[in-house]
Design a protein around this motif. Structure first.
Motif, PDB file in Angstrom:
ATOM      1  N   GLN A  70       8.519   3.306 -29.299  1.00  8.78           N
ATOM      2  CA  GLN A  70       8.712   4.673 -28.836  1.00  8.78           C
ATOM      3  C   GLN A  70       9.771   5.374 -29.676  1.00  8.78           C
ATOM      4  O   GLN A  70       9.793   6.596 -29.755  1.00  8.78           O
ATOM      5  CB  GLN A  70       9.102   4.679 -27.362  1.00  8.78           C
ATOM      6  N   ILE A  71      10.656   4.594 -30.279  1.00  4.55           N
ATOM      7  CA  ILE A  71      11.644   5.074 -31.252  1.00  4.55           C
ATOM      8  C   ILE A  71      11.429   4.240 -32.510  1.00  4.55           C
ATOM      9  O   ILE A  71      11.322   3.019 -32.431  1.00  4.55           O
ATOM     10  CB  ILE A  71      13.085   4.880 -30.729  1.00  4.55           C
ATOM     11  N   ILE A  72      11.344   4.912 -33.646  1.00  6.07           N
ATOM     12  CA  ILE A  72      11.063   4.219 -34.909  1.00  6.07           C
ATOM     13  C   ILE A  72      12.376   4.043 -35.684  1.00  6.07           C
ATOM     14  O   ILE A  72      12.997   5.028 -36.074  1.00  6.07           O
ATOM     15  CB  ILE A  72      10.065   5.021 -35.765  1.00  6.07           C
ATOM     16  N   PRO A  73      12.806   2.797 -35.909  1.00  7.45           N
ATOM     17  CA  PRO A  73      14.035   2.576 -36.687  1.00  7.45           C
ATOM     18  C   PRO A  73      13.742   2.455 -38.177  1.00  7.45           C
ATOM     19  O   PRO A  73      12.596   2.270 -38.592  1.00  7.45           O
ATOM     20  CB  PRO A  73      14.537   1.242 -36.142  1.00  7.45           C
ATOM     21  N   ILE A  74      14.782   2.558 -38.957  1.00  5.23           N
ATOM     22  CA  ILE A  74      14.701   2.333 -40.405  1.00  5.23           C
ATOM     23  C   ILE A  74      15.726   1.257 -40.740  1.00  5.23           C
ATOM     24  O   ILE A  74      16.861   1.305 -40.271  1.00  5.23           O
ATOM     25  CB  ILE A  74      15.019   3.627 -41.180  1.00  5.23           C
ATOM     26  N   LYS A  75      15.310   0.271 -41.512  1.00  3.90           N
ATOM     27  CA  LYS A  75      16.222  -0.787 -41.947  1.00  3.90           C
ATOM     28  C   LYS A  75      16.719  -0.449 -43.351  1.00  3.90           C
ATOM     29  O   LYS A  75      15.939  -0.188 -44.250  1.00  3.90           O
ATOM     30  CB  LYS A  75      15.516  -2.136 -41.962  1.00  3.90           C
TER      31      LYS A  75
END
Length: 102
Positions: A70-75
């Motif tokens: 539902q929330i897209i993270p970035i590494k």
């Protein structure tokens, strides 16, 4: 097992936000810059703690939102950052779901 190859509604909203098609809340700009206001650009990525503060939620809830896509993270290497566009898309979907339920 979850099928991550299919686009999810939040993923589509995130992609739309990145393309700039999602309307963003912006305050009207004054005709001349106010020297008392800092001209430093706002960050486009926030860390987990800042995202929790923006959403007024706990770390565990934020990680649950990340796991459920539902929330897209970035590494960035070993750092996890949350794009503000992802947070905005999540909030927009929550508002739309609330209004649709009326």
């Amino acid at each position: 097992m979850t099928d991550y190859s299919r686009p999810t509604p939040i993923g589509e909203a995130f992609a739309a936000a990145l393309r700039g098609t999602v309307a963003r809340r912006r305050s009207p700009q004054p005709p001349f810059p106010d020297p008392s206001i800092s001209s430093a650009p706002s960050p486009r990525l926030v860390d987990i703690t800042e995202a929790c503060e923006l959403l007024h939620c706990s770390r565990s809830l934020l990680y649950r939102l990340i796991v459920t896509r539902q929330i897209i993270p970035i590494k960035l290497g070993r750092l996890t950052r949350i794009p503000l566009a992802s947070i905005d898309a999540f909030i927009a979907l929550q508002i739309n779901a609330t209004l649709a339920g009326r």
